[in-house]
Motif scaffolding. Structure first.
Motif, PDB file in Angstrom:
ATOM      1  N   SER A  43     107.779  -8.449 -18.442  1.00 27.34           N
ATOM      2  CA  SER A  43     108.080  -9.326 -19.157  1.00 27.34           C
ATOM      3  C   SER A  43     106.688  -9.231 -19.824  1.00 27.34           C
ATOM      4  O   SER A  43     106.364  -8.593 -20.557  1.00 27.34           O
ATOM      5  N   LYS A  44     106.697 -10.375 -20.661  1.00 23.12           N
ATOM      6  CA  LYS A  44     105.540 -10.206 -21.674  1.00 23.12           C
ATOM      7  C   LYS A  44     104.129 -10.381 -21.841  1.00 23.12           C
ATOM      8  O   LYS A  44     103.416 -10.757 -20.738  1.00 23.12           O
ATOM      9  N   LEU A  45     103.471  -9.248 -22.154  1.00 16.41           N
ATOM     10  CA  LEU A  45     102.016  -8.673 -22.159  1.00 16.41           C
ATOM     11  C   LEU A  45     101.199 -10.012 -22.235  1.00 16.41           C
ATOM     12  O   LEU A  45     101.709 -10.344 -23.396  1.00 16.41           O
ATOM     13  N   THR A  46     100.123 -10.170 -22.047  1.00 20.03           N
ATOM     14  CA  THR A  46      98.496 -10.270 -22.663  1.00 20.03           C
ATOM     15  C   THR A  46      98.100  -8.719 -22.878  1.00 20.03           C
ATOM     16  O   THR A  46      98.233  -7.740 -22.607  1.00 20.03           O
ATOM     17  N   ALA A  47      96.585  -9.639 -23.819  1.00 19.76           N
ATOM     18  CA  ALA A  47      95.666  -8.085 -23.678  1.00 19.76           C
ATOM     19  C   ALA A  47      95.563  -7.424 -22.835  1.00 19.76           C
ATOM     20  O   ALA A  47      94.822  -6.435 -22.323  1.00 19.76           O
ATOM     21  N   GLU A  48      95.110  -8.349 -21.503  1.00 16.66           N
ATOM     22  CA  GLU A  48      94.498  -7.958 -20.338  1.00 16.66           C
ATOM     23  C   GLU A  48      95.679  -7.299 -19.681  1.00 16.66           C
ATOM     24  O   GLU A  48      95.418  -5.883 -19.090  1.00 16.66           O
ATOM     25  N   ASP A  49      97.349  -7.765 -19.696  1.00 18.60           N
ATOM     26  CA  ASP A  49      98.318  -7.072 -19.055  1.00 18.60           C
ATOM     27  C   ASP A  49      98.252  -5.604 -19.512  1.00 18.60           C
ATOM     28  O   ASP A  49      97.850  -4.691 -19.260  1.00 18.60           O
ATOM     29  N   LEU A  50      98.066  -5.455 -21.384  1.00 17.40           N
ATOM     30  CA  LEU A  50      97.412  -3.840 -21.652  1.00 17.40           C
ATOM     31  C   LEU A  50      96.565  -3.026 -20.574  1.00 17.40           C
ATOM     32  O   LEU A  50      97.074  -2.231 -20.797  1.00 17.40           O
ATOM     33  N   VAL A  51      95.606  -3.690 -20.583  1.00 15.39           N
ATOM     34  CA  VAL A  51      94.482  -3.030 -20.388  1.00 15.39           C
ATOM     35  C   VAL A  51      94.964  -2.499 -18.841  1.00 15.39           C
ATOM     36  O   VAL A  51      94.991  -1.474 -18.279  1.00 15.39           O
ATOM     37  N   ARG A  52      95.466  -3.444 -18.252  1.00 13.78           N
ATOM     38  CA  ARG A  52      95.963  -3.159 -17.088  1.00 13.78           C
ATOM     39  C   ARG A  52      96.882  -1.533 -17.146  1.00 13.78           C
ATOM     40  O   ARG A  52      97.172  -0.593 -16.442  1.00 13.78           O
ATOM     41  N   LEU A  53      97.437  -1.953 -17.572  1.00 18.87           N
ATOM     42  CA  LEU A  53      99.029  -1.015 -17.660  1.00 18.87           C
ATOM     43  C   LEU A  53      98.627   0.094 -18.547  1.00 18.87           C
ATOM     44  O   LEU A  53      98.927   1.059 -17.771  1.00 18.87           O
ATOM     45  N   ARG A  54      97.940   0.020 -18.895  1.00 23.01           N
ATOM     46  CA  ARG A  54      97.134   1.332 -19.443  1.00 23.01           C
ATOM     47  C   ARG A  54      96.815   2.143 -17.927  1.00 23.01           C
ATOM     48  O   ARG A  54      96.615   3.723 -18.399  1.00 23.01           O
ATOM     49  N   ASP A  55      96.126   1.135 -17.185  1.00 20.46           N
ATOM     50  CA  ASP A  55      95.194   1.880 -16.473  1.00 20.46           C
ATOM     51  C   ASP A  55      96.019   2.550 -15.517  1.00 20.46           C
ATOM     52  O   ASP A  55      95.996   3.662 -14.665  1.00 20.46           O
ATOM     53  N   LYS A  56      97.180   1.499 -15.033  1.00 18.95           N
ATOM     54  CA  LYS A  56      97.920   1.878 -14.373  1.00 18.95           C
ATOM     55  C   LYS A  56      98.677   3.249 -14.912  1.00 18.95           C
ATOM     56  O   LYS A  56      98.984   4.392 -14.180  1.00 18.95           O
TER      57      LYS A  56
END
Ligand code: FMN
Lengths: 614, 127
Positions: free
Chosen positions: B2-15
């Motif tokens: 699904s389309k990312l937001t800036a917050e998702d990107l931080v979560r995705l980075r940590d994951k």
């Protein structure tokens, strides 16, 4: 007093950075500043000592005390102990009794001078995994640019960073973006130059293959800065792996909403596609590249209008090089001042070089701008590849560049200092030559390339390079005449001054620099019919010096013509009629007994007769 | 995705960071074969095949085996980086079938870097 200075080096290796060494360094700096200790304690980054699992690692001089697992909160205690002349035992790392025989990256000259910014993910991530790119702060710079900054702020950051284009000319990237951002149009384009036409250059290929998302992210940021909604990466079709990985990067980024409509909810749209180039050198020139994307024959056109006003499909367009874009994401993330912390006043940051030719460490290196050429060649590059051979020159900038001789090796590697030698920084090809290279042949090689690649639009380039190539061919084949050098210089000036694009304007550089630094070689080719390196076969013969020859027989066994005769342990002799000048004996002889003499065809009576004709 | 937001990107980075950390994933180490065009031209894919066959034969399943781009030392390809838990990454150069076999035996299985075959140990400076 200088020797009282306490030096704190925080490891900046990728392992320690991941473990948080950046925060540790900031903590040391803050502590030193708050305590007013700037004169007694210096904080900097240091290289890897090969103790990565113990990171973040900090080394303190004097004493070379190693600390491991250092946290920001430990800074005050470490500084405090060392000011008292002590050591903080709690965090001290005792290396094993029997240290490993494997050198650490911090100890090897190949690695010691390198700092990876463009190549920050080199060998660390799976290039086909967007998640792994994201794990190493990927797309954080783009997120900042799109969701927290205005387009003007993005342009200002890149401008202040001092980033200059890595495609060759070194034009300030922020300025180029500013021009295009001010153009008003219903459509703007942002293009990436992945044509990489210089023989011997492979930096851009490596970046596209090893870290394709870094190019995509740099382009997203650029598109935001200038307001472009469509982008194209122009890649030569001879780079299939780069194309495949870039396409996967684009597809994955599009699926995740990092490309396409309303990126990261910012309202900014940017679509990216790939255009395959057919491998014509001139298509790397910006206006030719744009015509090529339009489906026309790639030929440069006069500027103005500049692409920032009228580029692809006559719309405002920005074109930047692969490495330029790869530089951009960390600039947004860490700021312009961070970027300027390496490099020189006018050439900020690092530069990637493809080291090739007669060098020991062939490969890709990234060093801070301003480093002396000598350090790149002798330390990073490990010096000349073949033992007993001396450095002769290094070609920078490929066919548009020039050679830099031994006596200029202390030149700092930045745009302006390299230009002053007659070479150019170029895109980063560095071809190293040893004493076995003939400089006239080198010039002929590059002129052969530019004559072939001239698009033909401007007669001075189309005809001029051909005339020069003919003259150089004559010189290397024994038909050189007095006055040829002057004629060459004359034509060089004409081509430089009257060609439309950079191809013609720079084509004379290899000839001009070889004449400037190795004129004696041109003269001996022309007047003595002698090529001292033996590369020009018509102008040399190989002979064994009986004084040096030990009669070991290695050359005789290696000679494909069986042209070498002699008794064991007695000096050998080359039968000139059989010799095909393949250089095998010359390369094989351990005693340097093979001498390169004037051509047998042109020596003695024959040479006198030949000379008499002119 | 699904389309990312800036917050998702931080979560995705940590994951993604955690996913790349072989220790956190319960592995004993990680082997990276460098397969840029230079590596492939020098035979990296063949060496990779030898490596995977050797590991399979010895039933080694607690290592992550993956590929990455050019490591910069093109004249010494094929090249691989080995990092075991508690050790610094070690680079092995100019790999051949025989070398890979000793590296598997001594380093990947035995746990000791092969000093005479290793080129360098540690990380490269970035930032
Ligand atoms: C004949 C010729 C060939 C060129 N080839 C390339 C190339 O292969 N790659 C490249 O990035 N720039 C090349 N350039 C420079 C481009 O015209 C342009 O200046 C550059 O891509 C701009 O990017 P930059 O500002 O990021 O350096 C070439 C220029 C000329 C005149």
């Amino acid at each position: 007093m200088a020797n009282d200075l306490i030096q704190i080096s925080v490891c900046s290796g990728t392992g320690c950075l991941d473990a948080g060494s950046l925060l540790v360094r900031t903590a040391f700096e803050d502590h030193v500043r708050s305590q007013g200790l700037e004169k007694t304690v210096a904080v900097n980054f240091g290289g890897c000592a090969g103790t990565c699992p113990q990171g973040p690692v900090v080394t303190v001089e004097p004493g070379g005390v190693l600390y491991h697992g250092v946290q920001p909160g430990d800074a005050a205690a470490i500084v405090g102990e060392h000011l008292k002349g002590g050591v903080l035992d709690r965090l001290r790392y005792e290396p094993p009794e029997e240290p490993s025989k494997i050198p650490s990256t911090g100890a090897l000259p190949l690695y010691r001078h390198q700092v990876l910014r463009v190549l920050r993910n080199k060998g660390l991530i799976d290039p086909e995994s967007m998640e792994e790119y994201i794990a190493r702060d990927g797309y954080q710079g783009a997120a900042k640019a799109l969701t927290q900054m205005t387009a003007e702020e993005v342009v200002a950051t890149v401008k202040n960073s001092g980033l200059r284009g890595r495609g060759g000319a070194g034009f300030p990237t922020g300025l180029k973006w500013e021009f295009a951002s001010k153009s008003v149009a219903d459509q703007k384009y942002l293009l990436c130059n992945g044509d990489e036409g210089d023989p011997g250059a492979f930096m851009d290929r490596s970046v596209m293959e090893a870290d394709p998302h870094s190019v995509v992210e740099g382009m997203i940021i650029g598109s935001r800065a200038i307001g472009a909604t469509k982008g194209v990466i122009y890649v030569r079709a001879e780079y299939p792996l780069a194309v495949k990985r870039l396409q996967k990067a684009i597809d994955d980024a599009t699926a995740a909403g990092l490309l396409g409509k309303n990126i990261l909810g910012s309202g900014h749209d940017f679509e990216l596609s790939i255009y395959l180039g057919a491998g014509a050198f001139v298509c790397g020139e910006e206006t030719a590249l744009m015509r090529s994307i339009e489906g026309k024959r790639g030929m440069p056109r006069p500027r103005p209008p500049f692409p920032a006003h009228k580029g692809l499909w006559d719309k405002p367009t920005v074109l930047n090089n692969v490495e330029t874009y790869a530089n951009v994401p960390p600039i947004l993330l860490h700021g312009a001042d961070w970027y300027r912390s390496l490099g020189t006043q006018k050439s900020a940051g690092t530069k990637v070089f493809a080291l090739t030719g007669a060098i020991k460490n062939v490969g890709l290196v990234e060093v801070p701008m301003g480093i002396p050429l000598r350090t790149i060649i002798y330390e990073v590059g490990g010096g000349i590849g073949k033992k007993n051979k001396k450095f002769k020159a290094v070609q920078m900038g490929g066919p548009s560049g020039g050679c830099i001789p031994e006596h200029l090796l202390d030149t700092a590697v930045d745009f302006d200092s390299i230009n002053a030698t007659g070479a150019i920084m170029g895109s980063g090809g560095m071809v190293v030559m040893d004493e076995d290279n003939c400089m006239v042949s080198l010039a002929k090689f590059f002129l052969g390339f530019t004559a072939d690649e001239s698009c033909g639009k401007c007669p001075p380039c189309r005809v001029g390079t051909r005339v020069m190539l003919d003259l150089l061919t004559d010189i290397t084949e024994g038909r050189g005449k007095p006055g040829d050098i002057e004629t060459l210089i004359d034509i060089c000036d004409d081509i430089k001054n009257t060609s439309l694009c950079g191809l013609g304007q720079t084509a004379p550089n290899p000839v001009l620099t070889t004449i400037r630094y190795f004129r004696d070689e041109y003269e001996s080719h022309i007047h003595d019919k002698w090529c001292k390196t033996g590369i020009c076969r018509d102008l040399a013969s190989f002979e064994i010096d009986p004084e040096i020859c030990t009669g070991c027989g290695v050359c005789a066994r290696a000679c494909p013509q069986e042209a070498i005769v002699g008794e064991k342990k007695k000096p050998h002799r080359i039968i000139q009629e059989l010799c095909i000048q393949c250089r095998t004996c010359y390369d094989k002889c351990k005693f340097n007994s093979i001498q390169i003499k004037a051509s047998r065809k042109l020596t003695g009576v024959a040479a006198a007769a030949e000379g008499g004709k002119h | 995705m699904s389309k990312l937001t800036a917050e998702d990107l931080v979560r995705l980075r940590d994951k993604a960071r955690a996913a790349m950390d072989f220790e956190k994933q319960g592995y004993r180490g990680k082997v990276v074969m460098h397969t840029g065009t230079c590596g492939i031209a020098a035979g990296a894919e063949k060496v990779m095949a030898v490596l995977t066959a050797e590991l399979k034969e010895r039933n080694v399943t607690d290592l992550v085996v993956t590929t990455s781009g050019c490591a910069g030392i093109c004249s010494r390809e094929p090249l691989m980086t080995v990092q075991l838990k508690g050790q610094s990454p070690v680079k092995y150069t100019e790999l051949t079938e025989a070398k890979v076999k000793s590296i598997v035996e001594e380093h990947l299985v035995g746990g000791q870097p092969v000093e005479k075959l290793a080129f360098v140990m540690g990380c490269e400076a970035a930032y």
